[in-house]
Motif scaffolding. Structure first.
Motif, short mmCIF file in Angstrom:
data_model
loop_
_atom_site.label_atom_id
_atom_site.label_comp_id
_atom_site.label_asym_id
_atom_site.label_seq_id
_atom_site.Cartn_x
_atom_site.Cartn_y
_atom_site.Cartn_z
N LEU A 218 0.82 -1.20 0.00
CA LEU A 218 0.00 0.00 0.00
C LEU A 218 0.86 1.26 0.00
CD1 LEU A 218 -2.86 -1.02 2.42
CD2 LEU A 218 -3.04 -0.53 -0.01
N SER A 219 2.00 1.18 0.66
CA SER A 219 2.93 2.30 0.63
C SER A 219 3.36 2.59 -0.79
CB SER A 219 4.16 1.97 1.49
OG SER A 219 5.18 2.90 1.25
N PHE A 220 3.70 1.55 -1.53
CA PHE A 220 4.10 1.72 -2.92
C PHE A 220 2.98 2.32 -3.75
CE2 PHE A 220 3.92 -0.21 -7.18
CZ PHE A 220 5.06 0.35 -7.74
N LEU A 221 1.74 1.82 -3.58
CA LEU A 221 0.61 2.33 -4.35
C LEU A 221 0.30 3.78 -3.99
CD1 LEU A 221 -1.73 -0.78 -4.29
CD2 LEU A 221 -0.31 0.04 -6.20
N ALA A 222 0.42 4.11 -2.69
CA ALA A 222 0.18 5.49 -2.29
C ALA A 222 1.20 6.41 -2.91
CB ALA A 222 0.23 5.60 -0.76
N GLU A 223 2.45 5.99 -2.90
CA GLU A 223 3.50 6.81 -3.51
C GLU A 223 3.26 6.96 -5.01
OE1 GLU A 223 8.10 6.16 -4.84
OE2 GLU A 223 7.42 5.16 -3.03
N ALA A 224 2.87 5.87 -5.67
CA ALA A 224 2.62 5.93 -7.11
C ALA A 224 1.49 6.90 -7.43
CB ALA A 224 2.30 4.54 -7.64
N SER A 225 0.38 6.80 -6.69
CA SER A 225 -0.74 7.72 -6.93
C SER A 225 -0.33 9.16 -6.71
CB SER A 225 -1.91 7.36 -6.01
OG SER A 225 -2.41 6.08 -6.29
N GLU A 226 0.44 9.39 -5.65
CA GLU A 226 0.84 10.75 -5.30
C GLU A 226 1.71 11.37 -6.39
OE1 GLU A 226 -0.03 13.53 -2.52
OE2 GLU A 226 -0.47 11.42 -2.27
N LEU A 227 2.67 10.60 -6.90
CA LEU A 227 3.61 11.15 -7.87
C LEU A 227 3.01 11.24 -9.26
CD1 LEU A 227 6.96 9.40 -6.83
CD2 LEU A 227 6.18 11.70 -6.29
N LEU A 228 2.25 10.23 -9.66
CA LEU A 228 1.74 10.20 -11.02
C LEU A 228 0.60 11.19 -11.24
CD1 LEU A 228 1.71 6.35 -11.70
CD2 LEU A 228 3.46 8.01 -12.32
N SER A 229 -0.27 11.35 -10.24
CA SER A 229 -1.46 12.17 -10.43
C SER A 229 -1.13 13.65 -10.57
CB SER A 229 -2.43 11.98 -9.27
OG SER A 229 -1.84 12.39 -8.05
N GLY A 230 0.04 14.09 -10.16
CA GLY A 230 0.37 15.51 -10.25
C GLY A 230 1.07 15.91 -11.52
N GLN A 231 1.14 15.00 -12.51
CA GLN A 231 1.86 15.30 -13.75
C GLN A 231 0.87 15.58 -14.88
OE1 GLN A 231 5.09 15.60 -13.37
NE2 GLN A 231 4.85 14.86 -11.26
N PHE A 232 1.26 16.48 -15.77
CA PHE A 232 0.38 16.87 -16.87
C PHE A 232 0.95 16.53 -18.24
CE2 PHE A 232 -0.53 20.05 -13.47
CZ PHE A 232 -1.77 19.53 -13.13
N ASP A 233 2.03 15.78 -18.28
CA ASP A 233 2.62 15.34 -19.54
C ASP A 233 2.69 13.83 -19.52
OD1 ASP A 233 4.33 15.91 -22.07
OD2 ASP A 233 5.59 14.57 -20.86
N GLU A 234 2.13 13.16 -20.53
CA GLU A 234 2.03 11.71 -20.47
C GLU A 234 3.38 11.03 -20.55
OE1 GLU A 234 -0.44 10.28 -23.60
OE2 GLU A 234 0.47 11.53 -25.14
#
Length: 637
Positions: A218-234
């Protein structure tokens, strides 16, 4: 000696309740004698480094006490959550104590103490170590986690600090028991405190993340959501995803992005966006091998084995990587190892493909497959969001580009310069400008500022610029142009749907006619900052007279003034983003600040004047301008 307790709460898991004495305050109590139970204490900074430092401390202490791995995982998770809460909601340094309690069969006792007792303890926000005004409510989950995992726990309030404590049995829980099942259900809805802090790497091992317990997963998934969701370039999203997956989930990873197609056209082939390998020397050979064999998957969003896995260095090999790189397998694809391929699907539409693998013959476990699918869903949503943002930004940029002239007209005998800086990252703001030919030996210029911002301001700008050009080229005088434009704005507002209401704007509009002695200038100001005329001797005066804003009153007759721009004279026109630039309680134009700055520009070219005024405006305050900034400089040569 136990400290005085203002209030204390003890809660238990499904095990029988056992209320012992309230634990000591580690910041106040002396160290126990050497014959006492094992105890370890530390103090942590009250910033984003604290959760990571707490995790390392607890793991190190429990490793020294030969604690079971499951107990270490539980204690690390709870301490990380409670320390994060203390930092976010108390904002103070944190004291952490771990000890073994022989009275409870050697169970682990942990105390987390902050130094702000007046602040109620609650679960931290989803964003990690820092509050945001728009953070969704998630209150209470931190203590729910303590209640589920701890044998007993409580909160003690004092005058100067507050402690949250919990007991954990040193024997691991039965993974088939009801409490363990509750943990899985609960943790599926929790953001644990392992999100990357500044300078803190994630701590799970390179292999077996899916098998290392639900907490790290869950730590890994939380980190992934946090980092990926704030980006605007695919492509940035794809790059981050590969670096998140390697080495936590796999030894290598690749992401293909689907190209968008128009109706009736063949869908273009997927584009290999990013490739990453735990050994950097393998990245380029892996890229070359994967380019020839993109996975073809059904849009199910399920991770399935992929038979063409590249071979690479196994655990414990040299960081230099293999000498030969990936070998080729069937159909020209890379061979060896094991790999999983997963279609990236968001909103029922495919956006790409995720491929990750490990070197060697060991197959990936079911837990890793499940974790990969969860990771792929988060990656797909982030890619879809970035693609939507890019599409909207492109449309906005194209539309806004039409609000400004592609070029300004050349005027004989006149040097000119334009500075245009919309606020933020938009291509066009509420300010606009134009310089255009209106007939034989006759040119017109405009500098305006629409009241408001966003789409409504853009609509008004899109109406006004063409109307100005049409009226100017039809031969109407300066005053008549403003009078007719004001009437047209009133009519447009009356016909507007959805209660759009009136559209207001300030406008400086003028007409230029070159002659042998200079340029004849006729202009009018409708609620706009008055233009300034700079003579070669450094004297400055305002020209034109203030008049009503456009769009406010229907029946207004605007008048104009005329004067000559002699050789060396400079006319400066600005918007209120210049005159009302703030520095504390002061404005840039207070005490004739703009005129003073212009007086020092005698003898400069139009570009030189524009550049000096711009630097003066930016240098007036340490923060960037909070409004659109536009200025037009006309200098008779």
């Amino acid at each position: 000696m136990p400290y005085a307790v203002r209030s204390a709460t003890v809660r238990t898991s499904p095990k029988p309740r056992t209320d012992g004495p309230v634990p000591r305050n580690p910041a106040r109590s002396p160290d126990p004698p050497s014959s006492g139970p094992p105890t370890a204490r530390t103090s942590l900074p009250g910033d984003a480094r604290a959760p990571s430092a707490a995790r390392r401390f607890v793991r190190g202490v429990l490793a020294g006490w030969n604690a079971h791995a499951a107990v270490t995982d539980d204690a690390t998770l709870l301490v990380s959550e409670l320390v994060t809460n203390a930092v976010v909601h108390a904002g103070t340094s944190v004291d952490l104590e771990c000890r073994l309690d022989p009275a409870r069969g050697g169970s682990l006792v942990v105390e987390v103490t902050d130094h702000h007792p007046a602040r109620e303890f609650r679960a931290r926000p989803r964003q990690g170590c820092g509050d945001r005004a728009d953070a969704p409510a998630h209150g209470g989950q931190g203590l729910r986690l303590v209640a589920e995992l701890a044998e007993t726990w409580g909160t003690a309030y004092r005058r100067t600090d507050k402690t949250v404590w919990f007991h954990l049995p040193t024997s691991p829980r039965d993974p088939t028991g009801p409490s363990y099942a509750v943990d899985h259900t609960l943790l599926g809805d929790l953001r644990v405190a392992e999100i990357l802090a500044p300078g803190t790497p994630c701590e799970p091992p390179a292999r077996g993340l899916g098998d290392s317990g639900p907490h790290r997963a869950l730590s890994f998934l939380a980190e992934a959501s946090e980092l990926l969701s704030g980006q605007f370039d695919e492509d940035t999203v794809a790059s981050l995803a590969t670096q998140l997956a390697v080495p936590r989930l796999a030894d290598w990873c690749a992401v293909w992005l689907d190209a968008e197609s128009t109706p009736g056209d063949l869908r273009p082939a997927p584009r290999l966006s990013r490739v990453w390998h735990a050994h950097e020397s393998c990245v380029e050979p892996l890229r070359l091998a994967l380019q020839r064999t993109p996975p073809a998957l059904a849009p199910a969003g399920r991770a399935v084995p992929w038979p063409h896995a590249p071979d690479g260095p196994s655990d414990g090999s040299s960081s230099d990587g293999p000498s030969d790189g990936p070998s080729e397998g069937p159909a020209g694809g890379p061979a060896g190892g094991s790999a999983l391929a997963c279609r990236l699907v968001a909103g029922g539409r495919g956006v790409g493909t995720l491929l990750l693998g490990r070197s060697g013959p060991t197959a990936m476990s079911g837990d890793v497959v499940t974790l990969t699918e969860d990771f792929a869903r988060r990656l797909a949503l982030a890619l879809a969001s970035a693609r939507k943002y890019t599409r909207q930004a492109t449309i906005s940029r194209i539309l806004q580009r039409g609000l400004l002239p592609r070029r300004v007209a050349e005027i004989p005998g006149l040097d000119k310069a334009v500075v245009y800086e919309p606020r933020g990252d938009t291509a066009a703001g509420g300010d606009f400008y134009d310089v255009f030919a209106a007939g034989r030996d006759r040119w017109c210029f405009a500098l305006g500022d629409v009241c408001g911002s966003g789409p409504e301001a853009a609509v008004t700008t899109g109406l006004v610029r063409p109307w100005l050009r049409l009226l100017g080229k039809e031969g109407y005088g300066v005053g008549d142009v403003l009078t007719r434009l004001n009437r047209m704005l009133g009519e447009e507002a009356a016909e507007a749907e959805n209660g759009a209401g009136p559209r207001f704007l300030s406008l400086l509009y003028g007409e230029l006619v070159p002659h042998r002695e200079g340029v004849r200038c006729t202009l009018a100001s409708a609620g706009h900052p008055l233009p300034l005329l700079l003579r070669p001797d450094g004297s400055v005066r305002s020209v034109a007279a203030p008049q009503m804003l456009l769009g406010v009153v229907d029946d207004v007759a605007y008048v104009s003034q005329s004067f000559d721009l002699a050789h060396g004279d400079t006319l400066l026109c600005v918007t209120d983003g210049v005159t009302e630039r703030k520095a504390g309680n002061r404005l840039f134009d207070d005490g004739d600040g703009l005129a003073t700055a212009l007086a020092g520009c005698a003898g400069l070219t139009a570009e030189g004047v524009a550049g000096r005024i711009r630097r003066a405006v930016h240098g007036f305050a340490p923060t960037p301008p909070d409004d659109d900034l536009a200025l037009l400089v006309l200098r008779a040569e």
